[in-house]
Design an enzyme around this catalytic site. Structure first.
Site, PDB file in Angstrom:
ATOM      1  CD  GLN A   1      29.929  41.576  48.606  1.00 24.68           C
ATOM      2  OE1 GLN A   1      28.769  41.762  48.866  1.00 24.68           O
ATOM      3  NE2 GLN A   1      30.704  42.570  48.198  1.00 24.68           N
TER       4      GLN A   1
ATOM      5  N   GLY B   1      34.007  44.660  43.527  1.00 26.58           N
ATOM      6  CA  GLY B   1      34.834  45.161  42.426  1.00 26.58           C
ATOM      7  C   GLY B   1      34.417  44.412  41.183  1.00 26.58           C
ATOM      8  CG  HIS B   2      30.904  43.982  40.181  1.00 24.83           C
ATOM      9  ND1 HIS B   2      29.554  44.051  40.354  1.00 24.83           N
ATOM     10  CD2 HIS B   2      31.359  43.240  41.221  1.00 24.83           C
ATOM     11  CE1 HIS B   2      29.204  43.373  41.445  1.00 24.83           C
ATOM     12  NE2 HIS B   2      30.293  42.889  41.987  1.00 24.83           N
TER      13      HIS B   2
ATOM     14  CE  LYS C   1      31.890  38.024  29.074  1.00 26.72           C
ATOM     15  NZ  LYS C   1      32.729  37.364  28.110  1.00 26.72           N
TER      16      LYS C   1
ATOM     17  CG  ASP D   1      36.521  38.684  43.148  1.00 26.84           C
ATOM     18  OD1 ASP D   1      35.904  39.757  43.051  1.00 26.84           O
ATOM     19  OD2 ASP D   1      37.329  38.446  44.060  1.00 26.84           O
TER      20      ASP D   1
ATOM     21  CE  LYS E   1      29.539  39.373  42.115  1.00 27.00           C
ATOM     22  NZ  LYS E   1      30.732  38.551  42.390  1.00 27.00           N
TER      23      LYS E   1
ATOM     24  NE  ARG F   1      39.958  38.288  42.547  1.00 37.10           N
ATOM     25  CZ  ARG F   1      39.559  38.769  41.372  1.00 37.10           C
ATOM     26  NH1 ARG F   1      39.718  38.060  40.277  1.00 37.10           N
ATOM     27  NH2 ARG F   1      38.989  39.956  41.284  1.00 37.10           N
TER      28      ARG F   1
ATOM     29  CB  THR G   1      38.285  44.154  41.198  1.00 39.48           C
ATOM     30  OG1 THR G   1      38.281  42.897  40.516  1.00 39.48           O
ATOM     31  CG2 THR G   1      37.997  45.248  40.200  1.00 39.48           C
TER      32      THR G   1
HETATM   33  P1  GDP Z   1      33.002  40.158  39.748  1.00 38.47           P
HETATM   34  O1  GDP Z   1      33.378  40.737  41.075  1.00 38.47           O
HETATM   35  O2  GDP Z   1      32.191  38.915  39.890  1.00 38.47           O
HETATM   36  O3  GDP Z   1      32.370  41.150  38.818  1.00 38.47           O
HETATM   37  O4  GDP Z   1      34.374  39.700  39.063  1.00 38.47           O
HETATM   38  P2  GDP Z   1      35.739  40.558  38.972  1.00 38.47           P
HETATM   39  O5  GDP Z   1      35.576  41.623  37.963  1.00 38.47           O
HETATM   40  O6  GDP Z   1      36.196  40.952  40.331  1.00 38.47           O
HETATM   41  O7  GDP Z   1      36.751  39.430  38.511  1.00 38.47           O
HETATM   42  C1  GDP Z   1      36.543  38.704  37.339  1.00 38.47           C
HETATM   43  C2  GDP Z   1      37.756  38.929  36.411  1.00 38.47           C
HETATM   44  O8  GDP Z   1      37.713  37.969  35.376  1.00 38.47           O
HETATM   45  C3  GDP Z   1      37.764  40.286  35.739  1.00 38.47           C
HETATM   46  O9  GDP Z   1      39.086  40.697  35.549  1.00 38.47           O
HETATM   47  C4  GDP Z   1      37.089  39.996  34.386  1.00 38.47           C
HETATM   48  O10 GDP Z   1      37.490  40.889  33.375  1.00 38.47           O
HETATM   49  C5  GDP Z   1      37.592  38.615  34.106  1.00 38.47           C
HETATM   50  N1  GDP Z   1      36.712  37.750  33.320  1.00 38.47           N
HETATM   51  C6  GDP Z   1      35.351  37.688  33.322  1.00 38.47           C
HETATM   52  N2  GDP Z   1      34.930  36.690  32.522  1.00 38.47           N
HETATM   53  C7  GDP Z   1      36.046  36.109  32.008  1.00 38.47           C
HETATM   54  C8  GDP Z   1      36.272  35.001  31.128  1.00 38.47           C
HETATM   55  O11 GDP Z   1      35.363  34.310  30.678  1.00 38.47           O
HETATM   56  N3  GDP Z   1      37.582  34.694  30.849  1.00 38.47           N
HETATM   57  C9  GDP Z   1      38.623  35.389  31.358  1.00 38.47           C
HETATM   58  N4  GDP Z   1      39.847  35.020  31.034  1.00 38.47           N
HETATM   59  N5  GDP Z   1      38.431  36.442  32.173  1.00 38.47           N
HETATM   60  C10 GDP Z   1      37.164  36.783  32.512  1.00 38.47           C
HETATM   61  P1  IMO Z   2      32.676  41.082  44.335  1.00 38.97           P
HETATM   62  O1  IMO Z   2      31.311  41.735  44.248  1.00 38.97           O
HETATM   63  C1  IMO Z   2      35.502  38.748  46.687  1.00 38.97           C
HETATM   64  C2  IMO Z   2      35.385  39.288  51.041  1.00 38.97           C
HETATM   65  C3  IMO Z   2      36.598  39.937  51.682  1.00 38.97           C
HETATM   66  C4  IMO Z   2      36.569  39.240  53.036  1.00 38.97           C
HETATM   67  C5  IMO Z   2      35.073  39.141  53.333  1.00 38.97           C
HETATM   68  C6  IMO Z   2      34.530  40.245  54.229  1.00 38.97           C
HETATM   69  O2  IMO Z   2      33.733  41.770  43.572  1.00 38.97           O
HETATM   70  O3  IMO Z   2      32.556  39.616  44.039  1.00 38.97           O
HETATM   71  P2  IMO Z   2      33.973  42.813  53.830  1.00 38.97           P
HETATM   72  O4  IMO Z   2      34.844  43.963  53.434  1.00 38.97           O
HETATM   73  O5  IMO Z   2      32.834  42.582  52.929  1.00 38.97           O
HETATM   74  O6  IMO Z   2      33.544  42.892  55.262  1.00 38.97           O
HETATM   75  O7  IMO Z   2      34.937  41.509  53.741  1.00 38.97           O
HETATM   76  O8  IMO Z   2      34.425  39.201  52.072  1.00 38.97           O
HETATM   77  N1  IMO Z   2      34.766  40.077  49.932  1.00 38.97           N
HETATM   78  C7  IMO Z   2      34.890  39.763  48.640  1.00 38.97           C
HETATM   79  N2  IMO Z   2      35.614  38.807  48.025  1.00 38.97           N
HETATM   80  N3  IMO Z   2      34.721  39.564  45.946  1.00 38.97           N
HETATM   81  C8  IMO Z   2      33.974  40.518  46.557  1.00 38.97           C
HETATM   82  O9  IMO Z   2      33.063  41.262  45.890  1.00 38.97           O
HETATM   83  C9  IMO Z   2      34.074  40.686  47.961  1.00 38.97           C
HETATM   84  N4  IMO Z   2      33.508  41.525  48.847  1.00 38.97           N
HETATM   85  C10 IMO Z   2      33.927  41.130  50.052  1.00 38.97           C
HETATM   86  O10 IMO Z   2      37.772  39.662  50.967  1.00 38.97           O
HETATM   87  O11 IMO Z   2      37.066  37.932  52.915  1.00 38.97           O
HETATM   88 MG    MG Z   3      35.077  41.345  42.098  1.00 39.47          MG
END
Ligand code: GDP
Ligand code: IMO
Ligand code: MG
Length: 430
Positions: free
Chosen positions: A224, A40-41, A18, A13, A16, A305, A299
């Site tokens: 991840q 969840g991206h 974005k 999270d 990635k 979190r 996500t």
């Molecule tokens: P990922 O799993 O690495 O793709 O990240 P997620 O989408 O799960 O979580 C990142 C969250 O931060 C999302 O809601 C994005 O829209 C948000 N986000 C990404 N970059 C920025 C930033 O620079 N500033 C803020 N405030 N939010 C951001």
């Molecule tokens: P993105 O790509 C954050 C965490 C779960 C749990 C552990 C194992 O959005 O960054 P699993 O279902 O994979 O066996 O769970 O990994 N986890 C994540 N945490 N972002 C993710 O993906 C995750 N994918 C798995 O919360 O702790």
């Molecule tokens: Mg995510």
């Protein structure tokens, strides 16, 4: 080398989605190479938010090839639902714009059931998985009883494979007091989606070899983060795949030299979903503030979190084990308005200073972070698109992070919006 691999450097999270979306304007092909719909991206384009789990984040840009590599575990129902979701948003998905590796393993309904039953059985010691069946599907792959995309084209053999698979899973489910599965039912539901999924099936490695020969630019999209890597993460509180850059080669079917520049996506503070050690966690006002300002809710599962200060020792370690060349620092804007910001520079373990996170579970749980305190800034970084717009203390914070993690900031993100991004070094030109 014109390719780029994007991976998370913390516990996922980091933003990635974005960054992959932003970089995908420079790429021809975007490839997912591990994980599944546990990811969840989030992408925000002109105010519209897209949440992707299995589809590469390049799918929202027309004219790019999206690829799901062999290293991904594919839930056919989740994939088809997500294709529908993006179509509803006006995005075209065809076998010309999306291909799925024919040798990718499938996530089937018993995997989710086993994942959830195992978690329930672990009780207080649960991992806090996403319950999507990721772990059990990778276990089957390693145990050589997995069912793959290409098996959908061979119905007779498929039925035999399902029966064998259920000998294992039904015994497990029965032991855990959960409902068992019938082979015919699993077979019938797979047959309902089989032909649709097979439309997208392809020998991905061949297409990527073609890309290499014709000079197309490939962007590998990790899921991840390094601290969730099954080898290098906070085991056993990890996911079941390798998430480091080397996995981009294995999980897509290309050689290690094709991976190119490794960009580690790094949040300006730290978050974690699920259980496990988190040395810089702030179970206090500062943590609550970070969570509120950063909208830190999962996500995929909607879980809150856990939040804490930036852990430079941990990110430095992630950079070394994953081969990260430079980072994209995200969510700097969330730190706007803090009087003081802390950075963890190392740990104390039983009174001794250490500069890395050891592998032992006990040690990971008991390390005490060593902090240095940085002055916050009054102005805002939100939406900044150039260094000149950043308050001096914010620049100081970024520079100190670079020093401590021993890697440069290549990109800086200042809001969820696609274009609120500062480019320092173009990873495709490195
Ligand atoms: P990922 O799993 O690495 O793709 O990240 P997620 O989408 O799960 O979580 C990142 C969250 O931060 C999302 O809601 C994005 O829209 C948000 N986000 C990404 N970059 C920025 C930033 O620079 N500033 C803020 N405030 N939010 C951001
Ligand atoms: P993105 O790509 C954050 C965490 C779960 C749990 C552990 C194992 O959005 O960054 P699993 O279902 O994979 O066996 O769970 O990994 N986890 C994540 N945490 N972002 C993710 O993906 C995750 N994918 C798995 O919360 O702790
Ligand atoms: Mg995510």
């Amino acid at each position: 080398m014109a390719n780029v691999a994007v991976i998370g450097s913390q516990w996922g999270d980091e933003g990635k989605g974005k960054i992959v979306d932003w970089l995908s304007s420079r790429a021809d092909v975007v490839v997912r190479f591990q994980g599944g719909h546990n990811a969840g991206h989030t992408l925000v384009i002109d105010g519209t938010e897209y949440k992707l789990h299995l589809l590469p984040s390049g799918i929202v840009r027309g004219g790019k090839l999206s690829v799901i590599g062999n290293g991904v575990v594919v839930d056919p129902w989740a994939l088809l639902k997500e294709i529908e979701y993006v179509r509803e948003n006006g995005i075209e998905v065809t076998p010309e714009s999306l291909i799925v590796a024919e040798n990718a393993n499938l996530i089937l309904p018993m995997h989710g059931a086993v994942d959830r039953a195992m978690e329930a059985a672990r009780g207080k010691g649960s991992i806090g998985t996403t319950g999507r069946g990721i772990g059990p599907a990778y276990e089957d792959k390693a145990a050589r009883r997995g069912i793959r995309v290409c098996d959908l084209a061979e119905p007779d053999l498929l039925m035999t494979k399902i029966e064998k698979l259920l000998v294992h899973h039904n015994a497990l489910l029965k032991g855990l007091g959960a409902e068992t599965f019938k082979a015919q039912q699993v077979y019938d539901s797979l047959m309902q989606v089989g032909d649709t999924l097979l439309q997208y099936a392809a020998p991905v490695w061949r297409r990527l070899d073609e890309a290499r020969r014709s000079g197309e630019k490939v962007l590998f999209e990790g899921a991840q983060g390094v601290m969730l890597d099954v080898d290098h993460g906070t085991y056993p509180f990890v996911t079941s795949s390798n998430v480091v850059a080397a996995q981009a080669a294995t999980g897509a079917g290309v050689g290690p030299r094709s991976v190119g520049y490794v960009l580690g996506i790094t949040k300006a503070y730290t978050t974690r979903v699920g259980s496990g050690p988190f040395p810089t966690e702030q179970d206090n006002e500062a943590g609550t503030l970070l969570g509120e300002r950063g909208h830190e809710f999962g996500t995929t599962t909607g879980r809150k979190r856990r939040c804490g200060w930036f852990d430079a020792a941990m990110v430095r370690q992630a950079i070394k084990v994953a081969g990260i060349d430079g980072i994209a620092l995200t969510k700097l804007d969330v730190l706007d308005g803090f009087d003081e910001i802390k950075i963890c520079t190392g740990y104390k373990l039983a009174g001794t200073d250490i500069d890395y996170l050891p592998s032992s579970q006990m040690a990971q749980e008991s390390v005490e972070p060593v902090y240095e305190t940085i002055e916050g800034w009054q102005g805002t970084t939100r939406g900044a698109r150039s260094w000149a717009e950043l308050p001096a203390s914010a620049v100081k914070y970024v520079r100190r992070i670079e020093e401590l993690i021993e890697a440069p900031v290549a990109l800086l993100s200042t809001s969820p919006e696609r274009d609120d991004t500062i480019l320092v070094t173009d990873p495709f030109l490195e």
